[in-house]
Design an enzyme around this catalytic site. Structure first.
Site, mmCIF file in Angstrom:
data_model
loop_
_atom_site.group_PDB
_atom_site.id
_atom_site.type_symbol
_atom_site.label_atom_id
_atom_site.label_comp_id
_atom_site.label_asym_id
_atom_site.label_seq_id
_atom_site.Cartn_x
_atom_site.Cartn_y
_atom_site.Cartn_z
ATOM 1 N N LYS A 86 0.808 -1.178 0.053
ATOM 2 C CA LYS A 86 -0.090 -0.027 -0.112
ATOM 3 C C LYS A 86 0.871 1.313 -0.104
ATOM 4 O O LYS A 86 1.981 1.234 0.821
ATOM 5 C CB LYS A 86 -0.843 -0.013 1.216
ATOM 6 C CG LYS A 86 -2.068 0.700 0.922
ATOM 7 C CD LYS A 86 -3.177 0.515 2.428
ATOM 8 C CE LYS A 86 -4.599 1.102 2.379
ATOM 9 N NZ LYS A 86 -5.210 0.895 3.429
ATOM 10 N N GLU A 95 -19.396 -6.353 9.766
ATOM 11 C CA GLU A 95 -20.132 -5.953 10.594
ATOM 12 C C GLU A 95 -21.608 -6.667 11.143
ATOM 13 O O GLU A 95 -21.937 -6.455 12.219
ATOM 14 C CB GLU A 95 -21.102 -4.665 9.652
ATOM 15 C CG GLU A 95 -20.171 -3.487 9.205
ATOM 16 C CD GLU A 95 -19.259 -3.668 8.110
ATOM 17 O OE1 GLU A 95 -18.680 -2.800 7.967
ATOM 18 O OE2 GLU A 95 -19.365 -4.700 7.563
ATOM 19 N N ARG A 131 -25.191 -2.949 6.731
ATOM 20 C CA ARG A 131 -24.625 -4.335 6.372
ATOM 21 C C ARG A 131 -24.971 -5.169 7.720
ATOM 22 O O ARG A 131 -25.117 -6.579 7.203
ATOM 23 C CB ARG A 131 -23.311 -4.291 6.115
ATOM 24 C CG ARG A 131 -23.057 -3.487 5.088
ATOM 25 C CD ARG A 131 -21.251 -3.268 4.960
ATOM 26 N NE ARG A 131 -20.678 -4.210 4.772
ATOM 27 C CZ ARG A 131 -20.104 -4.788 3.584
ATOM 28 N NH1 ARG A 131 -20.334 -4.021 2.386
ATOM 29 N NH2 ARG A 131 -19.264 -5.780 3.482
#
Length: 645
Positions: free
Chosen positions: A284, A370, A398
């Site tokens: 990243k 979630e 979600r």
């Protein structure tokens, strides 16, 4: 950083890229990385994830025939290089701005975005749907889903993989491993094994082996399969994916074109491979030193100086709401060892990171999961703990089934700290916290609160901690507060009771949440026009303060409710009571909430103004309802007007 981009300048669409020689792709990637950095430095946005997939993006568009071959980016926050290569370079400086490019993939924006995304872990399901539709239609194009290792923590990804493995449609999943490092690459040997295992010769030999084994008893065939799985799992680490029905290749270096190109070509040319997972390891923030050195790899940034990496963030006037939440909860937890904090991969965004510093043993980051977070919190509540589940409004959607079945029906005292409620600006409709009031207020037994400022948030955190017989939620916006002084000791509020901040006679403004400052400003404007206004802070969306509503309806000509949420939320609760109490014959009612449409990205203040939820919008609503086109010449108050019929 590269200043000139001679190769990138020749590329308008991926077809142009495919006219180049493989040896030129390294330079294309370098130029693409520089163009991405420059664009985000001017607009802000998600930088680190995009920099990590520059080589992968280049290689995918070079090897596959996009847009006929469907390329799906999970979440989509890493898609800026993809947008530059797919005909949108001339608009890349409009990223996340009003009328500009979305910060995520968006179907209406380009044919190269076959599936819109901004929430994680959807790519494999969508990709499988496309692959099966292709098979039914007799097509032969490829479907490629790129999913990050963080997104693989969500159950939906595994549900999709389980289904894909059973259906055996040709589908390519690229696991972009940029953080968890599920299995580290082992240099040249790893790259060689990946090329070998994805090659036609190996796949052909594998098919021959299957046909031979089929002529022997099933026990022999299964033994051969087990032997191959064991051998390949031993050198690659892909046993989990193999067990789910995927042919695993990797790990390979996602920044090395010599590794990427042959593997992608082999998988592309394998006609009967079924579902394949390519494990690609990336970094990243790759190629930009400030991002590489940053703890979050410049996940989300404001505008910044390209040379130094310094972000141009305005100095805050007040602490952010999520930080107030984290600090207040930490202090409460010093006296209550049953308080725990739960987040779904967003510790800093929710303020849970501040709680973690003080109480690491009582902090739980469950990853992008979630649904699990909600039921995990419910489980803790059954054992007498006081869980605070800190989840963004748009992400809590979600886990809604779990909110209903695992929390509400069982009346478990899970406390939901709902960040990013209301408008979020540049992230647009996918991250807008529009629906939490509607989807929570309809649940029996739920207490739903919304603070008007930081002090109120502190009181509401204490109130939620004290609620032990039902679920509760506090919804608050993104960004800094109003500058209100925080209480030394937060007080527990009386459930379902609001407060009046200003008394008037003509108009009553009943505000929920942080639109209270606009309500007060609107009252000032109305007063200047000779219309006195009462301003009340509802505090609770459920249960509503029925005594307060009765009083406002009885003593005023007009009642206006204001909320930064969708239709079906706070106003519906007010209207329900007024209908049952026959109050609609007594007072005019106007309800202000978000417009009934999905809104594209813009500055939050413009979104609020467009919805008529700012002071000017409230004043206009009042004047229109009272039939006043301009400021009256004389004072108009309740006692000066003719009595109502």
């Amino acid at each position: 950083m590269i200043d000139q981009t001679p190769l990138l300048d020749q590329i308008s669409v991926p077809a142009d890229l495919r006219t180049l020689q493989p040896g030129q792709l390294r330079q294309v990637a370098d130029e693409l990385r520089a163009a991405t950095i420059r664009a985000v430095s001017q607009t802000g946005g998600h930088l680190g994830a995009g920099l990590g997939v520059v080589e992968l993006t280049t290689a995918l568009h070079y090897v596959f025939n996009t847009p006929d071959d469907r390329l799906i980016w999970d979440v989509g926050h890493q898609c800026y290089p993809h947008k530059i290569l797919t005909g949108r370079r001339d608009r890349i400086n409009t990223l996340r701005q009003a009328g500009g490019l979305s910060g995520f993939t968006k179907r209406s924006e380009s044919e190269y975005d076959p599936f819109g995304a901004a929430h994680s872990s959807t790519s494999i399901s969508a990709g499988l749907g496309m692959a099966v539709a292709r098979d039914l239609a007799g097509g032969n194009n490829h479907v490629i889903a790129v999913i990050g290792d963080g997104a693989m923590s969500a159950g939906m990804a595994y549900e999709a993989m389980n289904n894909a493995g059973a259906m055996n449609s040709r589908l390519t999943v690229i696991l972009n491993d940029n953080d968890m490092s599920i299995a580290p690459p082992t240099g040249a040997m790893s790259a060689y094994l990946s090329r070998l295992l994805s090659s036609k010769s190996y796949l052909g030999l594998r098919e021959i082996g299957k046909h031979i084994a089929e002529r022997f008893p099933r026990q022999f065939e299964r033994a051969v399969e087990k032997a191959e799985e064991f051998a390949r799992g031993f050198v690659t680490g892909g046993t989990l994916f193999e067990e789910m029905g995927f042919y695993y290749v990797g790990p390979i270096d996602g920044h090395n074109m010599d590794h990427l190109l042959p593997v992608l070509k082999n998988v592309r040319d394998a006609k009967d491979a079924g579902p394949v997972l390519i494990h690609v390891v990336t970094q990243k923030g790759k190629g930009y030193e400030p991002a590489e050195a940053s703890a979050d790899k410049y996940h989300g940034v404001a505008k910044f100086d390209v040379v130094t990496g310094a972000q141009h963030k305005p100095k805050p006037n007040a602490p952010a709401y999520q930080n107030i939440f984290g600090e207040v909860l930490s202090k409460l937890a010093e006296k209550d060892d049953k308080i725990v904090a739960i987040t779904a991969a967003m510790p800093s965004g929710t303020g849970v990171n501040l709680f973690e510093k003080a109480h690491p043993e009582r902090t739980f980051d469950v990853g992008i999961a979630e649904q699990h977070a909600v039921t995990f919190a419910a489980g803790m509540a059954t054992e007498g703990y006081r869980p605070f589940a800190a989840i963004y409004s748009t992400f809590l959607q979600r886990g809604y089934d779990q909110v209903v079945h695992d929390v509400a029906i069982q009346k478990l005292p899970v406390r939901f700290a709902i960040d990013r409620a209301g408008y979020v600006g540049a992230d647009g409709s996918t991250h807008c916290g529009a629906f939490d009031l509607a989807y929570l207020c309809c649940l029996p037994g739920f207490v739903v609160m919304a603070p008007s400022d930081e002090a109120e948030l502190a009181h509401m955190v204490a109130t939620a901690a004290a609620i032990d017989d039902c679920p509760s939620a506090i919804r608050y916006p993104r960004g800094e507060g109003t500058g209100a002084d925080l209480p030394e000791v937060p007080k527990v509020l009386e459930i379902g009771k609001g407060r009046i901040l200003r008394e008037g006679k003509t108009v009553a403004i009943l505000s929920l949440g942080t639109r209270l400052q606009d309500a007060l400003a609107a009252a000032d404007d109305l007063a200047a026009r000779g219309l006195s206004a009462t301003v009340a802070d509802a505090r609770f969306a459920k249960p509503v303060d029925t005594d307060l509503i009765d009083r406002l309806a009885r003593d005023h000509d007009l009642l206006i409710t204001v909320e930064e949420g969708s239709v079906g939320g706070f106003a519906t609760q007010v209207l329900d009571h007024m209908t049952k109490a026959d109050l609609l014959q007594t007072v005019k009612l106007r309800t202000l909430y978000m417009p009934d449409r999905f809104l594209d990205q813009d500055k939050p203040e413009r979104q609020v103004a467009d919805a008529g939820l700012d002071a000017a919008g409230i004043v206009k609503t009042a004047l229109d309802a009272l039939g006043i086109e301009s400021a009256p010449d004389e004072t108009v108050s309740g006692k000066d007007r003719p009595a109502r019929a």
